[in-house]
Scaffold this active site. Structure first.
Site, PDB file in Angstrom:
ATOM      1  N   CYS A  25       0.826  -1.217   0.000  1.00 39.16           N
ATOM      2  CA  CYS A  25       0.000   0.000   0.000  1.00 39.16           C
ATOM      3  C   CYS A  25       0.861   1.268   0.000  1.00 39.16           C
ATOM      4  CB  CYS A  25      -0.999  -0.032   1.147  1.00 39.16           C
ATOM      5  SG  CYS A  25      -2.357   1.168   0.926  1.00 39.16           S
TER       6      CYS A  25
ATOM      7  N   LYS B  78     -11.772   8.248  -1.331  1.00 34.46           N
ATOM      8  CA  LYS B  78     -10.944   7.143  -0.866  1.00 34.46           C
ATOM      9  C   LYS B  78     -11.277   5.854  -1.617  1.00 34.46           C
ATOM     10  CE  LYS B  78      -9.514   4.815   3.410  1.00 34.46           C
ATOM     11  NZ  LYS B  78      -9.690   4.725   4.883  1.00 34.46           N
TER      12      LYS B  78
ATOM     13  N   SER C 141      -7.494   0.368   0.745  1.00 31.02           N
ATOM     14  CA  SER C 141      -7.882   1.395   1.712  1.00 31.02           C
ATOM     15  C   SER C 141      -6.858   2.521   1.613  1.00 31.02           C
ATOM     16  CB  SER C 141      -7.924   0.811   3.131  1.00 31.02           C
ATOM     17  OG  SER C 141      -8.274   1.795   4.080  1.00 31.02           O
TER      18      SER C 141
ATOM     19  N   HIS D  50      -4.152  -4.178   0.305  1.00 26.38           N
ATOM     20  CA  HIS D  50      -3.872  -4.783   1.614  1.00 26.38           C
ATOM     21  C   HIS D  50      -4.340  -6.235   1.622  1.00 26.38           C
ATOM     22  CE1 HIS D  50      -2.372  -1.533   4.164  1.00 26.38           C
ATOM     23  NE2 HIS D  50      -3.222  -0.711   3.563  1.00 26.38           N
TER      24      HIS D  50
ATOM     25  N   GLU E 176      -3.160  -8.578   3.169  1.00 22.71           N
ATOM     26  CA  GLU E 176      -2.978  -9.164   4.499  1.00 22.71           C
ATOM     27  C   GLU E 176      -4.163  -8.912   5.427  1.00 22.71           C
ATOM     28  OE1 GLU E 176      -1.746  -4.927   5.228  1.00 22.71           O
ATOM     29  OE2 GLU E 176      -1.739  -6.331   3.550  1.00 22.71           O
TER      30      GLU E 176
ATOM     31  N   ARG F  36     -14.011   3.428  12.840  1.00 21.57           N
ATOM     32  CA  ARG F  36     -13.053   4.404  13.376  1.00 21.57           C
ATOM     33  C   ARG F  36     -13.235   5.767  12.722  1.00 21.57           C
ATOM     34  NH1 ARG F  36      -7.499   3.481  10.857  1.00 21.57           N
ATOM     35  NH2 ARG F  36      -8.705   4.461   9.175  1.00 21.57           N
TER      36      ARG F  36
END
Length: 304
Positions: free
Chosen positions: A142, A163, A192, A235, A237, A249
């Site tokens: 990323c 985003k 992300s 991402h 992972e 969040r």
């Protein structure tokens, strides 16, 4: 073969509970083989979560892996207990005389800043320069991928209008490429990020290959022809719930954020997130360890 990590590391119990084969130092030392030495420069805020995610995939191969965790000295994490960092992490100065088969540089939530404005940028550039002579293959994730492409090849990043957030479909450009071997014609992976790199900039560098991309998420997997550097813009992972945790969040911070795309069934946050990238992630991490590292790294790392 298992991954070799300290028994006190939280990931040891987490992975053991998931029936993943992990090995402590005492048992590993009885095996007459050389484990792959993999360093992880963990730039993510919640370092224990990222450890668990990466170690889960590094353990899912027939190879024994010995992991060293690295933190930056120029920036101290505020989201991980200091006692955990002191016990399990080293600084770059502590390990820079060593050589490694592989290095993973994680993402970081700083992509909206200019690279040079990031607190630890100078230290990161020192590590990336060091990796040229002390690491056989480096895997950038990323923002880490954007940083690596910028440092090594002067490839810029660009702000996105909104985003890139969710799980997107990707295709493989070269079915014979070692790094993408075994992937389906269409596979899924999470993104992300607020910025992107562009195909036209990468194509100007003759040593780089675009191995996978997405109609919506753009360039995904880029690698040097010798596989000494691998750049993944998403991402892979991430756990099942990571995008949900990030969404909650950001909402709690008052940020304007849309639901992650292609993630909740019927876009209903009360539904269990769809975990559609576990298989592809296992393949890509496994291919990197096997084809990019194990098959080509010297047995004696001193000859690197």
């Amino acid at each position: 073969m298992p991954i070799k990590i300290p028994i006190e590391l939280p990931a040891f119990q987490v992975l053991s509970d998931e029936n993943i084969f992990v090995m402590n130092n005492e048992r590993a030392n009885t095996q007459d083989i050389r484990p792959l030495k993999i360093a992880i420069l963990n730039l993510m805020p919640k370092k224990i979560v990222t450890e668990n995610q990466l170690l889960r995939y590094l353990s899912n191969t027939p190879l024994q892996v010995e992991v060293s965790l690295i933190q930056t000295k120029s920036y101290t994490s505020h989201n991980t207990p200091p006692e955990h960092l002191n016990k399990f992490y080293s600084y770059f100065d502590d390990i820079k005389q060593e050589k490694f088969d592989g290095l993973i540089i994680t993402g970081a939530p700083v992509e909206q800043m200019a690279f040079e404005e990031v607190t630890y940028w100078k230290e990161l550039t020192e590590i990336m320069e060091w990796s040229k002579t002390h690491v056989f293959s480096t895997f950038y994730i990323c923002w880490g991928a954007q940083a690596g492409l910028y440092y090594h090849y002067d490839i810029p990043k660009y702000d996105l209008d909104e985003k890139m957030f969710g799980v997107f479909s990707h295709w493989v450009n070269d079915e014979k490429a070692d790094l993408t071997r075994g992937l389906d014609d269409v596979f899924y992976a999470p993104h992300s990020r607020h910025t992107e790199v562009k195909r036209e900039d990468i194509e100007k560098v003759s040593n780089l290959e675009i191995l996978s991309e997405s109609e919506e998420a753009g360039v995904f997997i880029v690698a040097t022809k010798d596989r000494r550097n691998v750049f993944v813009t998403g991402h892979m992972e991430y756990d099942r719930n990571t995008l949900m945790d990030e969404y909650i969040r950001d909402k709690e911070k008052g940020d304007e954020i849309a639901l992650p795309k292609n993630y909740f069934r019927n876009d209903d946050i009360n539904q269990k997130p769809l975990y559609t990238w576990r298989g592809p992630a296992s393949i890509v991490f496994g291919n990197w360890l096997n084809y990019c590292v194990y098959q080509n790294t010297p047995f004696d790392l001193n000859t690197l």
